[in-house]
Enzyme design. Structure first.
Site, mmCIF file in Angstrom:
data_model
loop_
_atom_site.group_PDB
_atom_site.id
_atom_site.type_symbol
_atom_site.label_atom_id
_atom_site.label_comp_id
_atom_site.label_asym_id
_atom_site.label_seq_id
_atom_site.Cartn_x
_atom_site.Cartn_y
_atom_site.Cartn_z
ATOM 1 C CE LYS A 49 -11.993 -2.354 -2.500
ATOM 2 N NZ LYS A 49 -12.991 -3.104 -1.782
ATOM 3 C CE LYS A 82 -4.072 -2.154 2.051
ATOM 4 N NZ LYS A 82 -4.821 -2.413 3.291
ATOM 5 C CE LYS A 114 -6.087 -8.972 -4.417
ATOM 6 N NZ LYS A 114 -6.848 -9.057 -3.284
HETATM 7 P P1 ADP Z 1 -9.568 -5.208 -2.700
HETATM 8 O O1 ADP Z 1 -8.331 -6.050 -2.926
HETATM 9 O O2 ADP Z 1 -10.310 -5.022 -3.969
HETATM 10 O O3 ADP Z 1 -9.277 -3.913 -1.983
HETATM 11 P P2 ADP Z 1 -10.614 -6.076 -0.176
HETATM 12 O O4 ADP Z 1 -9.217 -6.048 0.361
HETATM 13 O O5 ADP Z 1 -11.585 -5.060 0.302
HETATM 14 O O6 ADP Z 1 -10.531 -6.047 -1.770
HETATM 15 O O7 ADP Z 1 -11.167 -7.543 0.043
HETATM 16 C C1 ADP Z 1 -12.400 -7.915 0.629
HETATM 17 C C2 ADP Z 1 -12.468 -9.424 0.662
HETATM 18 O O8 ADP Z 1 -12.485 -9.949 -0.681
HETATM 19 C C3 ADP Z 1 -11.267 -10.097 1.352
HETATM 20 O O9 ADP Z 1 -11.677 -11.262 2.050
HETATM 21 C C4 ADP Z 1 -10.388 -10.488 0.194
HETATM 22 O O10 ADP Z 1 -9.526 -11.556 0.498
HETATM 23 C C5 ADP Z 1 -11.406 -10.859 -0.858
HETATM 24 N N1 ADP Z 1 -10.852 -10.643 -2.204
HETATM 25 C C6 ADP Z 1 -10.517 -9.459 -2.755
HETATM 26 N N2 ADP Z 1 -10.037 -9.622 -3.996
HETATM 27 C C7 ADP Z 1 -10.070 -10.945 -4.254
HETATM 28 C C8 ADP Z 1 -9.726 -11.754 -5.390
HETATM 29 N N3 ADP Z 1 -9.256 -11.216 -6.503
HETATM 30 N N4 ADP Z 1 -9.887 -13.089 -5.285
HETATM 31 C C9 ADP Z 1 -10.390 -13.641 -4.154
HETATM 32 N N5 ADP Z 1 -10.746 -12.947 -3.065
HETATM 33 C C10 ADP Z 1 -10.589 -11.612 -3.095
#
Ligand code: ADP
Ligand code: TRP
Length: 321
Positions: A193, A111, A190
């Site tokens: 956001k 980050k 992956k």
């Molecule tokens: P982002 O990476 O988009 O910021 P978050 O960190 O808010 O997403 O993740 C919210 C939930 O969704 C967490 O449990 C995270 O592990 C899951 N998650 C996010 N992106 C993925 C992905 N590409 N594949 C599987 N799980 C995901």
């Protein structure tokens, strides 16, 4: 009964990665234990500075979660900040958390590398996450693979507390599903956001089609055979299409003669159809915002009851009572 808990940050619209990595497992688990589902609005402060945007994100994350099948009759669904004890536990846990444990966290380093300010909130993020989990004596934590290290930190912090004060906490177990642990995004990395490669599950039809048509592919010609094992289109299609349609697409990939554009159109149609019932539910919820506030208030009251019990125990062992 097993306590299942997860947190989701209200920091933007839900995408396919969130849905298949975290949301759907939670919805399925609602019958298999006592389920706690938390909108982690305090965590969102690490990335959202605009108060109106934060309010809007909280509201939309609440509505989207309910639309996807989080059922307040079976699940304790609340906002993290509505149970103030989480901040108190966060502080208590901070005092047994070695700096080195946090310094090793990839999420923090990533980050900061992407431009988020390297402040204490971002650095201490995993301690607050440990507090979320330990405050409710949770046993099992469904998350995507990116959260594996944070869960290890939560366990390490629980161990430190137990070493310092006796058996205060049980150790939470991660629940990471191999088939959906890593949903790929538009560019094949992956979906996240933070990488700007997401497909939002509640995007409008035009916007969704545009996103899907923008999936990055190699330069194979229509007639060329293609490799389904290395395709983002197939990986996403597997999540949303019936198995016989997936087999057909895989066979057509191998045979050649169908272009990526056609496959993307099929993927778009399958995503649109998969989320149709949830879209309809969401429309209903949007017509009655008062109901959503009520659900969160009721969830916070139920969460607080559990948290009060745990905090009484914690305050007693550390000497605050
Ligand atoms: P982002 O990476 O988009 O910021 P978050 O960190 O808010 O997403 O993740 C919210 C939930 O969704 C967490 O449990 C995270 O592990 C899951 N998650 C996010 N992106 C993925 C992905 N590409 N594949 C599987 N799980 C995901
Ligand atoms: N850190 C998680 C994420 O970024 C969100 C989260 C906060 C969480 N508290 C939690 C997940 C407790 C599981 C359990 O996705």
């Amino acid at each position: 009964m097993t306590r299942i808990l997860t947190g989701i940050q209200p920091s933007g619209s839900l995408h396919l990665g969130n849905y298949f990595g975290a949301m759907r497992p939670m919805v399925e688990l609602q019958d298999r234990g006592q389920v706690f589902y938390c909108l982690v609005d305090l965590h969102a402060l690490t990335s959202v500075r605009d108060p109106n945007l934060l309010r809007e994100n909280i509201r939309s994350a609440a509505v989207d979660s309910l639309a996807c099948g989080i059922d307040p009759a079976r699940t304790i669904f609340w906002r993290q900040s509505h149970v103030a004890a989480v901040a108190e536990l966060n502080w208590i846990l901070s005092n047994v958390t070695p700096m080195g444990l946090l310094e090793r966290c990839h999420a923090y380093k990533d980050k900061v590398a992407r431009g988020l300010p390297a402040n204490h909130g971002l650095f201490a993020y995993p301690v607050l996450m440990a507090a979320d989990i330990l405050l409710y004596d949770a046993d099992r934590i469904p998350v995507g693979r990116d959260q594996k290290q944070h869960l290890e930190v939560a366990r390490d912090i629980a161990v430190k507390m137990n070493e310092a004060y006796g058996e205060v906490f049980k150790l939470p177990e991660p629940d990471i599903r191999e088939d959906t642990a890593l949903v790929p995004g538009l560019d094949g990395q992956k979906m996240s956001k933070s990488y700007g490669n997401t497909i939002e599950i509640f995007a409008g039809e035009k916007a969704l089609r545009k996103k899907v048509m923008g999936i990055v592919t190699d330069s194979s010609a229509v007639e060329d055979p293609k490799d389904p094992a290395n395709s983002t289109i197939v990986a996403l299609y597997r999540l949303v299409a019936p198995p016989e349609d997936v087999r057909r697409m895989e066979a057509e990939f191998r045979a050649g003669g169908v272009g990526y554009g056609e496959f993307k159109k099929r993927l778009f149609a399958a995503i649109w159809q998969y989320f149709a019932p949830m879209r309809a539910h969401r429309e209903e919820l949007l017509r009655d915002p008062g109901q959503v506030d009520e659900i969160l208030r009721d969830g916070a009251a139920r969460a607080r009851e559990v948290a009060d019990g745990v905090m009484a125990r914690v305050r007693a062992v550390v000497g605050l009572e």
